[in-house]
Design an enzyme around this catalytic site. Structure first.
Site, PDB file in Angstrom:
ATOM      1  CG  HIS A 196      -2.231   0.757   0.944  1.00  0.00           C
ATOM      2  ND1 HIS A 196      -3.247   0.288   0.154  1.00  0.00           N
ATOM      3  CD2 HIS A 196      -2.628   1.961   1.390  1.00  0.00           C
ATOM      4  CE1 HIS A 196      -4.224   1.184   0.112  1.00  0.00           C
ATOM      5  NE2 HIS A 196      -3.867   2.221   0.865  1.00  0.00           N
ATOM      6  CD  GLU A 243      -5.086   5.177  -4.508  1.00  0.00           C
ATOM      7  OE1 GLU A 243      -4.518   6.100  -3.902  1.00  0.00           O
ATOM      8  OE2 GLU A 243      -6.258   4.847  -4.292  1.00  0.00           O
ATOM      9  CD  GLU A 375      -8.534   2.616  -1.838  1.00  0.00           C
ATOM     10  OE1 GLU A 375      -8.757   3.844  -1.947  1.00  0.00           O
ATOM     11  OE2 GLU A 375      -7.454   2.151  -1.435  1.00  0.00           O
TER      12      GLU A 375
END
Length: 445
Positions: A196, A243, A375
């Site tokens: 993450h 991301e 998400e």
């Protein structure tokens, strides 16, 4: 936390700008300060009560003689869960799409094992509660399962728990991650496990300048993760990156397709996805054929739809899933200064959802490549509970009509001016927004 930088391209502005909720540093989620959060969790969990041993005969007698206690009457909700008509698109009849369908709907254990750079902590296990304020319990996971969620995404940041040139992961941290994963696996749920908040020039950063370091970090970390979970069945899904983006640059949250640095970053992300996948596939157990999710630039729809994005080459057949994050329509779902209104009967509002999903459908799903929105969500604003219910119904109905599974971002945040995406109070395992959950489930099958 970092705020978004909104670009001038309409698609990028609408689709990529709303990602900070699940990805930007969230050391303060607006619900309470760090000191009070740490203090609140330094209590010992009470042991679970032991069930009394009784004979079958005694149980039967109790069933006959005991007068049942009436269930309390539940107050009628003032919120309505709307009906939506959503035309179902043709979805490929493959094992991969059956797999994604069975994932049903997901929930994120956000701001938890993904907490990072908490330099005030001396005990690395305290990272778990540093941002969200509580420790994950089986009771919480059971509550999520019983509400209807069939997938849990468990974001994990690893870099604060590594040492040495080959980024050896702490045994204590790995063991705790495994405990939390097992809580969901034991409930029969699907689990998405990722890398993450590790985007940093010291770990991985998607530019040519840092490509060698990035490949080394991801190769080392994913090898260890994959080996630890090698024997888990297909209920465990790996997600290569979260991301990936040029943090701190003018292009952190949007892509200029004509900019050379953007082109370079997109190309590097393709290589980093390949590196992570190769590390996973090279390990034993079920990893050579495990489902793996891969994102484009900043995991936005625009990042996946960009012409430069490509899936990695895979030794397994049809085991890749495109990973997307989409807090859209941005002004309602994430923008603090935007609108608090969303109406599932308003075609314009609904197009804010179906527009980007149709693009994903045309590029990927039509070509037998599954998509999971890892998400999404809509933050709490003044007086917008009904609007969030409408949004939840419309979002899931649109996604499932296109063969897409979605995971709500829950950061256990409810008060203050932060990005409040919490649905369940983790300390009590009680749902604060039951109507939103009901809306999410209405078309999730």
């Amino acid at each position: 936390m970092f705020r978004k930088k909104i670009g001038c391209f309409a698609l990028a502005a609408v689709l990529t700008a709303g990602l900070t909720a699940g990805c930007g540093d969230q050391k303060n989620n607006g619900s309470q300060d760090v000191t009070s959060m740490i203090t609140s969790v330094e209590t010992t969990k009470a042991p679970e009560a032991t069930k009394a041993e009784v004979t079958p005969e005694a149980t039967k007698e109790a069933e006959v003689t005991q007068t049942p206690t009436p269930e309390p009457t539940k107050a009628e909700s003032k919120y309505e869960v709307p009906d939506i008509t959503m035309e179902a698109k043709e979805v490929p009849d493959t094992e991969a799409f059956t797999f994604v369908k069975e994932m049903k709907i997901g929930w994120n254990l956000g701001n938890t094992l993904d907490a990072s750079d908490c330099t005030w902590l001396t005990d690395e296990l305290k990272y778990e509660s540093a941002w969200c304020g509580v420790i994950t319990t089986p009771r919480l996971i059971t509550a999520v399962k019983e509400a209807g969620f069939n997938t849990i995404r468990i974001p994990v940041s690893w870099h604060n728990h590594t040492s040495g040139e080959d980024f050896t992961i702490s045994e204590v941290w790995m063991a705790r991650v495994k405990e939390v994963v097992d809580m969901a696996i034991d409930e029969g749920m699907y689990v998405i496990l990722n890398v993450h908040h590790d985007v940093d020039t010291a770990y991985y950063y998607p530019t040519t300048e840092h490509l060698d370091t990035s490949k080394h970090y991801l190769s080392c970390v994913w090898k260890q993760i994959a080996e630890k979970f090698a024997d888990y069945d297909e209920h465990l899904i790996f997600e290569t990156l979260n991301e990936p983006r040029m943090i701190g640059s003018n292009y952190e949250w949007w892509i200029d397709p004509n900019n050379e640095s953007c082109k370079d970053a997109i190309s590097c992300i393709n290589e980093l996805n390949q590196t992570a996948l190769d590390a996973i596939r090279a390990t034993a157990g079920n990893n050579p054929t495990r489902y793996v999710m891969v994102p484009g630039y900043d995991a936005s729809p625009d990042g996946a739809l960009n012409a430069g994005f490509s899936l990695p080459k895979d030794s397994a057949e049809n085991k890749l899933i495109v990973s997307v994050h989409a807090y859209t329509p941005y002004d309602f779902a994430l923008n603090e200064g935007g609108t608090n209104k969303f109406d599932s009967d308003n075609a314009s509002d609904v197009r804010g959802i179906t527009g980007f999903m149709d693009q994903l459908y045309d590029r990927f799903i039509k070509n037998s490549i599954p998509v999971v929105i890892g998400e999404f969500g809509a933050r709490a604003k003044s007086g917008n509970v009904q609007d969030r219910v409408d949004f939840s119904v419309a979002y899931i109905a649109a996604a499932r009509a296109r063969g897409i599974t979605c995971c709500w971002w829950d950061n256990n945040a409810f008060i203050g001016n932060g990005e409040n995406f919490g649905l369940i109070d983790r300390a009590s395992s009680k749902w604060k927004f039951e109507e939103i959950v009901t809306g999410l489930m209405k078309y999730a099958e």
